[in-house]
Design a protein around this motif. Structure first.
Motif, PDB file in Angstrom:
ATOM      1  N   LYS A  22      30.982  41.612-110.051  1.00  0.00           N
ATOM      2  CA  LYS A  22      32.430  41.156-110.323  1.00  0.00           C
ATOM      3  C   LYS A  22      32.813  39.744-110.351  1.00  0.00           C
ATOM      4  CE  LYS A  22      33.701  45.496-110.531  1.00  0.00           C
ATOM      5  NZ  LYS A  22      34.039  46.079-111.649  1.00  0.00           N
ATOM      6  N   ASN A  25      31.629  37.945-113.427  1.00  0.00           N
ATOM      7  CA  ASN A  25      32.456  38.364-114.447  1.00  0.00           C
ATOM      8  C   ASN A  25      33.863  37.493-114.535  1.00  0.00           C
ATOM      9  OD1 ASN A  25      30.629  39.873-115.907  1.00  0.00           O
ATOM     10  ND2 ASN A  25      31.370  41.592-114.825  1.00  0.00           N
ATOM     11  N   ALA A  26      34.146  37.399-113.126  1.00  0.00           N
ATOM     12  CA  ALA A  26      35.572  36.613-112.802  1.00  0.00           C
ATOM     13  C   ALA A  26      35.251  35.368-113.192  1.00  0.00           C
ATOM     14  CB  ALA A  26      35.899  36.971-111.535  1.00  0.00           C
ATOM     15  N   PHE A  28      33.182  34.073-115.375  1.00  0.00           N
ATOM     16  CA  PHE A  28      33.436  33.903-116.929  1.00  0.00           C
ATOM     17  C   PHE A  28      34.754  34.079-117.501  1.00  0.00           C
ATOM     18  CE2 PHE A  28      32.994  36.308-121.148  1.00  0.00           C
ATOM     19  CZ  PHE A  28      32.442  34.990-121.756  1.00  0.00           C
ATOM     20  N   ALA A  29      35.482  34.846-116.832  1.00  0.00           N
ATOM     21  CA  ALA A  29      36.704  34.976-117.302  1.00  0.00           C
ATOM     22  C   ALA A  29      37.947  33.985-117.167  1.00  0.00           C
ATOM     23  CB  ALA A  29      37.730  36.177-116.718  1.00  0.00           C
ATOM     24  N   THR A  30      37.436  32.982-116.583  1.00  0.00           N
ATOM     25  CA  THR A  30      38.243  31.646-116.393  1.00  0.00           C
ATOM     26  C   THR A  30      38.260  30.848-117.612  1.00  0.00           C
ATOM     27  OG1 THR A  30      36.303  30.259-115.355  1.00  0.00           O
ATOM     28  CG2 THR A  30      37.798  31.305-113.866  1.00  0.00           C
ATOM     29  N   GLY A  31      37.165  31.022-118.497  1.00  0.00           N
ATOM     30  CA  GLY A  31      37.052  30.207-119.629  1.00  0.00           C
ATOM     31  C   GLY A  31      36.269  29.145-119.528  1.00  0.00           C
ATOM     32  N   LEU A  35      28.757  32.508-120.621  1.00  0.00           N
ATOM     33  CA  LEU A  35      28.181  33.520-119.730  1.00  0.00           C
ATOM     34  C   LEU A  35      26.659  33.206-119.378  1.00  0.00           C
ATOM     35  CD1 LEU A  35      28.912  36.150-118.172  1.00  0.00           C
ATOM     36  CD2 LEU A  35      28.236  37.471-120.552  1.00  0.00           C
ATOM     37  N   SER A  79      40.755  32.295-109.003  1.00  0.00           N
ATOM     38  CA  SER A  79      40.212  33.462-109.581  1.00  0.00           C
ATOM     39  C   SER A  79      39.089  34.173-108.844  1.00  0.00           C
ATOM     40  CB  SER A  79      39.730  33.199-110.820  1.00  0.00           C
ATOM     41  OG  SER A  79      40.756  32.545-111.597  1.00  0.00           O
ATOM     42  N   CYS A  83      39.548  37.982-106.829  1.00  0.00           N
ATOM     43  CA  CYS A  83      38.614  38.856-107.147  1.00  0.00           C
ATOM     44  C   CYS A  83      37.961  39.443-105.847  1.00  0.00           C
ATOM     45  CB  CYS A  83      37.601  38.525-107.987  1.00  0.00           C
ATOM     46  SG  CYS A  83      36.017  39.668-108.271  1.00  0.00           S
TER      47      CYS A  83
END
Length: 109
Positions: A22, A25-26, A28-31, A35, A79, A83
Motif C-alpha cells: 500500500k 503504491n501510494a 507511486f501515485a504521487t507522480g 514505479l 500522501s 495511506c
C-alpha cells in the motif's frame, strides 16, 4: 528512487506485506517517481515504549535524492500519512519524514 523504510511495532492491524504494498503504491501515485525505482521495506520492533494511549506505531522514513521542492516533499509525506491512516488504528502513533540524499555522496551498484 526513493528508499522507503517502514519501522513498526510488531502488532500491526494490517499484515506487514500488505502495508509495504500500500505504501509502495501510494508513493507511486504521487507522480514523483517511476514505479521500478521505488524500493520499500519494513522492519518490525518487539521492544518499544510509546506515549499514553498508544497501542503501536509506524514511522516511515523516505530517502530521496536532493533537489525536490518543499511542496513535493510535503505532498509525499501527506500522501503516505493518509495511506497509514486508512489501514491503521486511531491508537497507533503514525509519522512520516522525508530525507534528502546528496548526489555527490550516494553510491549504488
Amino acid at each position: 528512487m526513493p528508499h522507503i523504510i517502514i519501522e513498526h511495532s510488531e502488532d500491526l492491524p494490517v499484515l506487514p506485506q500488505v502495508l509495504v504494498e500500500k505504501i509502495h503504491n501510494a508513493a507511486f501515485a504521487t507522480g514523483l517517481f517511476e514505479l521500478p525505482t521505488i524500493k520499500t521495506r519494513a522492519i518490525a520492533y518487539t521492544h518499544y515504549q510509546l506515549g499514553d494511549g498508544k497501542e503501536g506505531f509506524i514511522h516511515i522514513a523516505v530517502h530521496i535524492m536532493a533537489g525536490r521542492s518543499i511542496e513535493q516533499k510535503q505532498q509525499l509525506s501527506e500522501s503516505l500519512l493518509h495511506c497509514l491512516q486508512i489501514y491503521c488504528r486511531d491508537s497507533d502513533s503514525l509519522s512520516v519524514n522525508v530525507h534528502d540524499m546528496e548526489h555527490e555522496i550516494y553510491r549504488k551498484c
